[in-house]
Design an enzyme around this catalytic site. Structure first.
Site, PDB file in Angstrom:
ATOM      1  N   TYR A 147       0.845  -1.192   0.000  1.00 23.36           N
ATOM      2  CA  TYR A 147       0.000   0.000   0.000  1.00 23.36           C
ATOM      3  C   TYR A 147       0.878   1.240   0.000  1.00 23.36           C
ATOM      4  O   TYR A 147       1.812   1.344   0.793  1.00 23.36           O
ATOM      5  CB  TYR A 147      -0.910   0.013   1.231  1.00 23.36           C
ATOM      6  CG  TYR A 147      -1.857   1.190   1.251  1.00 23.36           C
ATOM      7  CD1 TYR A 147      -2.886   1.285   0.321  1.00 23.36           C
ATOM      8  CD2 TYR A 147      -1.722   2.209   2.188  1.00 23.36           C
ATOM      9  CE1 TYR A 147      -3.751   2.373   0.328  1.00 23.36           C
ATOM     10  CE2 TYR A 147      -2.589   3.299   2.200  1.00 23.36           C
ATOM     11  CZ  TYR A 147      -3.604   3.369   1.271  1.00 23.36           C
ATOM     12  OH  TYR A 147      -4.464   4.443   1.272  1.00 23.36           O
ATOM     13  N   ASP A 242       9.407   3.100   0.167  1.00 21.91           N
ATOM     14  CA  ASP A 242       8.300   3.676   0.924  1.00 21.91           C
ATOM     15  C   ASP A 242       8.458   3.304   2.398  1.00 21.91           C
ATOM     16  O   ASP A 242       8.231   2.158   2.790  1.00 21.91           O
ATOM     17  CB  ASP A 242       6.966   3.168   0.349  1.00 21.91           C
ATOM     18  CG  ASP A 242       5.767   3.836   1.016  1.00 21.91           C
ATOM     19  OD1 ASP A 242       5.969   4.557   2.022  1.00 21.91           O
ATOM     20  OD2 ASP A 242       4.631   3.636   0.524  1.00 21.91           O
ATOM     21  N   LYS A 272       3.304   9.182   8.773  1.00 22.22           N
ATOM     22  CA  LYS A 272       3.013   8.612  10.093  1.00 22.22           C
ATOM     23  C   LYS A 272       3.925   9.156  11.200  1.00 22.22           C
ATOM     24  O   LYS A 272       3.717  10.278  11.634  1.00 22.22           O
ATOM     25  CB  LYS A 272       3.000   7.086   9.995  1.00 22.22           C
ATOM     26  CG  LYS A 272       1.906   6.627   8.983  1.00 22.22           C
ATOM     27  CD  LYS A 272       1.612   5.153   8.970  1.00 22.22           C
ATOM     28  CE  LYS A 272       0.335   4.876   8.187  1.00 22.22           C
ATOM     29  NZ  LYS A 272       0.529   4.450   6.807  1.00 22.22           N
TER      30      LYS A 272
HETATM   31  C1  LIG Z   1      -0.112   4.793   5.394  1.00 17.36           C
HETATM   32  C2  LIG Z   1       0.766   4.531   4.237  1.00 17.36           C
HETATM   33  C3  LIG Z   1       0.754   5.358   3.096  1.00 17.36           C
HETATM   34  C4  LIG Z   1      -0.247   6.466   2.916  1.00 17.36           C
HETATM   35  O1  LIG Z   1      -0.122   7.483   3.863  1.00 17.36           O
HETATM   36  P1  LIG Z   1      -1.391   8.449   4.127  1.00 17.36           P
HETATM   37  O2  LIG Z   1      -0.844   9.467   5.077  1.00 17.36           O
HETATM   38  O3  LIG Z   1      -2.458   7.585   4.710  1.00 17.36           O
HETATM   39  O4  LIG Z   1      -1.778   9.040   2.826  1.00 17.36           O
HETATM   40  C5  LIG Z   1       1.689   5.138   2.106  1.00 17.36           C
HETATM   41  N1  LIG Z   1       2.582   4.126   2.209  1.00 17.36           N
HETATM   42  C6  LIG Z   1       2.608   3.306   3.271  1.00 17.36           C
HETATM   43  C7  LIG Z   1       3.625   2.213   3.337  1.00 17.36           C
HETATM   44  C8  LIG Z   1       1.692   3.463   4.309  1.00 17.36           C
HETATM   45  O5  LIG Z   1       1.696   2.605   5.330  1.00 17.36           O
END
Ligand SMILES: *Cc1c(COP(=O)(O)O)cnc(C)c1O
Length: 438
Positions: A147, A242, A272
């Protein structure tokens, strides 16, 4: 009196699904979502006055525990000076310098420049635009079950809420845009090699979760990140790492710092934890790459609220308080809970694995550890709702989906950990008794 149910009924009339982000609706766990009014340390309190030990942690940002005094004070102080100016502030530079200094390994420093944005979605979306601008190529490779936020090109076979809702992708994504994303099974170098053999000259970047945590925890095979970095570079493509979830959580330099085999990502995204609970995210890389962004370069990106002073203050205070002792507490508590979860399920004879990547872990209801999305999806996921509800009934708030990581904080003291461990046997029993029909 307001209850979780009355709040949810009211919310559903006013907002789609009653929520502003899909997993919050508790759709896959078969109970009423809790509406929270406050949180402190390892605990959250709902509108009915019930307290829960929390293992969601705002999906990661509450790594020091909820409402950490230093973070709250930093935000309060910033607020008294003005909520935002739409102009540069010294704090943004301080945060960039801190991130650039902290993301280091064996003398390598992959982040020379950083841009702040407001969400992880923006960070990955911008990283991809930058990779395309830098390479002059359009295709992006992503892995099934990973994701990266909800931008058009990244929803194909995505993890997190898309997995929870068992959606293959999303309506509203134009086919020509979806066609620019090539989806490959995770931990499968042969499949990736074939994609590069066929289309390597057109691939701008591979985007990868540093250690996947949005299909539950599925650790990278040893050397996987290094191998995909080498493959990308051999074909003139970039590696976008990521670390929106893993960054500053699994260690001071994120997964980059603790992967068993060192490797060289080109761009790294954060979210986060970096915002300490406020809307803040970032992307960084070499100066040569990052300077392709406007105003210096031809790749456009902007944001009215980017680098918001309250968010920056929360991020700085969080990172400054994330010392070795804090990581020690998180790692120790996570190991205890993971171990106790496995023991409780073993005692009930429930087929399971608890996979970990650093202090991130989650349970999967299958006898053999899944290494990619297809095997994750093949687990006995029907056991999780019963397990989840039994924990909730005993005052433990788990992520409301089997496809999410469990987030421990530095505030999870022995009392909080004991409360979780004491609740596990009854939850394991409920999981054992669950049937596919329920
Ligand atoms: C949560 C998440 C995102 C997206 O971040 P948002 O602040 O919810 O847009 C992207 N990549 C990873 C790995 C994530 O866990």
């Amino acid at each position: 009196m307001s209850t979780n149910q009355t709040e949810f009924d009211r919310a559903r009339a006013a907002m789609p699904g009653g929520v502003n982000s899909p997993v919050r609706a508790f759709g896959s766990v078969g109970t009423t979502p809790r509406f929270f009014v406050s949180a402190s340390g390892p605990r959250v309190t709902d509108v009915e006055g019930r307290e829960y030990v929390d293992l969601v942690g705002s999906w990661g940002p509450a790594i020091l525990g909820h409402a950490h005094p230093a973070v709250v004070k930093a935000v309060q102080d910033a607020a008294t000076r003005g909520l935002g100016f739409g102009a540069s502030t010294p704090g943004e530079t301080a945060l960039a310098e801190l991130v650039e200094a902290r993301i280091t390994r064996d003398g390598a420093r992959p982040i020379e420049k950083l841009r702040l944005v407001s969400t992880g979605t923006e960070a990955t979306m911008t990283a991809i635009r930058l990779a395309r601008g830098a390479t002059g190529r359009d295709l992006v490779v992503k892995f099934a079950g990973h994701y990266h936020g909800h931008s058009d090109g990244l929803l194909a076979e995505a993890g997190s809420g898309v997995a929870t809702l068992a959606m293959p992708g999303s309506a509203g994504v134009p086919a020509p845009i979806a066609a620019q994303t090539l989806v490959v099974p995770y931990n499968d170098l042969d499949a990736l090699g074939e994609v590069f053999a066929a289309r390597g000259d057109d691939i701008a970047a591979i985007i990868v979760e540093a250690a996947p945590a949005n299909m539950g925890i599925v650790p990278p095979a040893r050397g996987f990140n290094a191998a995909i970095a080498d493959l990308a570079h051999a074909h003139g493509a970039l590696l976008i790492l990521d670390e929106v979830l893993t960054g500053f959580r699994v260690g001071p330099a994120g997964w980059y710092g603790i992967d068993p085999v060192a490797f060289a990502p080109d761009l790294i995204t954060f979210g986060k934890v970096i915002g300490g609970g406020m809307p803040l995210a970032a992307l960084g890389g070499s100066a040569a790459l990052m300077d392709l962004l406007a105003p210096l370069g031809p790749v456009y990106q902007a944001g009215t609220l980017s680098g918001n002073p309250l968010a920056v203050a929360a991020g700085l205070a969080t990172l400054e308080n994330l010392d070795a002792a804090a990581y020690g507490r998180i790692d120790a508590a996570a190991a205890l809970i993971a171990q106790a979860t496995a023991s409780a399920l073993s005692a009930e004879g429930v087929a399971h694995v608890v996979q970990s990547s650093g202090n991130l872990f989650s349970v999967q209801f299958t006898a053999t550890a899944p290494h990619h999305y297809d095997s994750v999806k093949a687990q006995d996921a029907f056991r999780y709702p019963a397990f989840f509800r039994a924990m909730l009934d005993q005052g433990v708030s788990l992520p409301p989906s089997v496809f999410e990581a469990w987030f421990v904080s530095a505030a999870h003291d022995s009392e909080a950990v004991s409360q979780i461990i004491d609740a596990l046997p009854a939850a394991a029993k409920a999981a054992a008794e669950a049937t596919p029909a329920t």
